[in-house]
Enzyme design. Structure first.
Site, PDB file in Angstrom:
ATOM      1  N   LYS A  90       0.914  -1.197  -0.012  1.00 24.10           N
ATOM      2  CA  LYS A  90       0.019   0.063  -0.007  1.00 24.10           C
ATOM      3  C   LYS A  90       0.825   1.340  -0.063  1.00 24.10           C
ATOM      4  O   LYS A  90       0.709   2.221  -0.760  1.00 24.10           O
ATOM      5  CB  LYS A  90      -1.125   0.043   1.347  1.00 24.10           C
ATOM      6  N   ARG A 128      -9.181   0.856   9.425  1.00 28.09           N
ATOM      7  CA  ARG A 128      -8.630  -0.438   9.862  1.00 28.09           C
ATOM      8  C   ARG A 128      -9.585  -1.268  10.485  1.00 28.09           C
ATOM      9  O   ARG A 128      -9.460  -2.448  10.819  1.00 28.09           O
ATOM     10  CB  ARG A 128      -7.532  -0.532  10.480  1.00 28.09           C
ATOM     11  N   ARG A 169      11.792  -6.260   3.936  1.00 31.61           N
ATOM     12  CA  ARG A 169      11.609  -4.733   3.279  1.00 31.61           C
ATOM     13  C   ARG A 169      12.413  -4.078   4.493  1.00 31.61           C
ATOM     14  O   ARG A 169      12.575  -4.048   5.830  1.00 31.61           O
ATOM     15  CB  ARG A 169      10.173  -4.419   3.418  1.00 31.61           C
ATOM     16  N   ARG A 201      11.782  -1.993  10.066  1.00 32.32           N
ATOM     17  CA  ARG A 201      10.843  -1.182  10.866  1.00 32.32           C
ATOM     18  C   ARG A 201      10.633  -2.159  12.053  1.00 32.32           C
ATOM     19  O   ARG A 201      10.831  -3.249  12.030  1.00 32.32           O
ATOM     20  CB  ARG A 201       9.499  -1.018  10.581  1.00 32.32           C
ATOM     21  N   ARG A 261       0.171  -8.974  13.819  1.00 33.39           N
ATOM     22  CA  ARG A 261      -0.647  -7.787  12.815  1.00 33.39           C
ATOM     23  C   ARG A 261      -1.510  -8.739  11.957  1.00 33.39           C
ATOM     24  O   ARG A 261      -2.153  -8.059  11.512  1.00 33.39           O
ATOM     25  CB  ARG A 261       0.572  -7.025  12.113  1.00 33.39           C
TER      26      ARG A 261
END
Ligand code: AMP
Length: 213
Positions: free
Chosen positions: A13, A88, A127, A158, A169
């Site tokens: 996203k 969300r 990532r 992150r 998550r």
């Protein structure tokens, strides 16, 4: 143009929102980025949000709706926006509808980006993002793993991209966020895009969806 990019963590996203933002000349509103900024600045919001982000849980609906209310009313959103990471939950989706009705605005399109779970876990574990320009990279695609190929800034992973938090998550996504898709399907705004392909292919497919809304 007022868009929502919807999908699980790691689906891309953020990457697509940045590309769409540059092409359509409307801002990317990433609630995750806003919360991380508040954490770095050590504001009251940041201090309250830190443990929640680290645990892979969701910040409360009332806080999130309050943040979005301020952003949508701001000058930067006057020609449109791309929401990335919001709504969300169903209460957030309802809150957004209420807020937009008050402002006399509507959402043009909700793009649901879809990939299978194995690919998500693979992408999240690999990532890295630039502390300076915010660009996101798959770590295996870059030579110097610490330096941003775009601007030379520092690359880092992150805090919540670790295996335990990723698992949490994804559970939170399935439980609280996935139902939001039905909400937008019911009101006829949902478009589905296969996000398994290359970044360029996914961008093209998103534009096809936007143009056929
Ligand atoms: P993201 O960068 O979108 O993956 O978001 C990172 C984290 O910020 C999430 O795991 C949540 O803890 C928090 N967060 C971001 N957006 C929201 C939202 N709309 N509602 C609740 N928590 C959020």
């Amino acid at each position: 143009m007022r868009l929502i990019l919807f999908g699980p963590p790691g689906v891309g996203k953020g990457t697509q929102a940045k590309l769409l933002s540059a092409t359509l000349n409307i801002p990317q509103i990433s609630t995750g980025d806003l919360l991380r900024e508040a954490i770095v600045k050590d504001t009251e919001l940041g201090r309250a949000a830190k443990a929640i982000l680290d645990g892979g849980q969701l910040v409360s609906d009332s806080i999130m709706i309050g943040i979005i209310r301020d952003v949508l009313k701001s000058e930067q959103c006057k020609n449109g926006f791309i929401l990335d990471g919001f709504p969300r939950t169903i209460p957030q989706a309802e809150g957004l509808s209420f807020l937009l009705a008050q402002l006399g605005l509507n959402i043009d399109c909700v793009i649901s980006m879809e990939v299978d779970e194995t690919e998500i876990i693979r992408r999240l574990g690999k990532r890295s993002s630039c502390d300076q320009c915010g660009k996101i990279f798959g770590i295996e695609t870059i030579k110097d793993k610490t330096k941003c190929p775009n601007c030379g800034g520092q690359l880092s992973q992150r805090d919540d991209d670790n295996p335990d938090t990723i698992r949490e998550r994804l559970l939170v996504y399935a439980r609280s966020t996935e139902p939001v898709k039905r909400y937008y399907q019911k009101i006829g705004l949902l478009k589905t895009v296969n996000a398994q392909g290359s970044i360029e292919q996914v961008t093209r497919d998103i534009f096809v969806s936007i143009n056929h809304k």
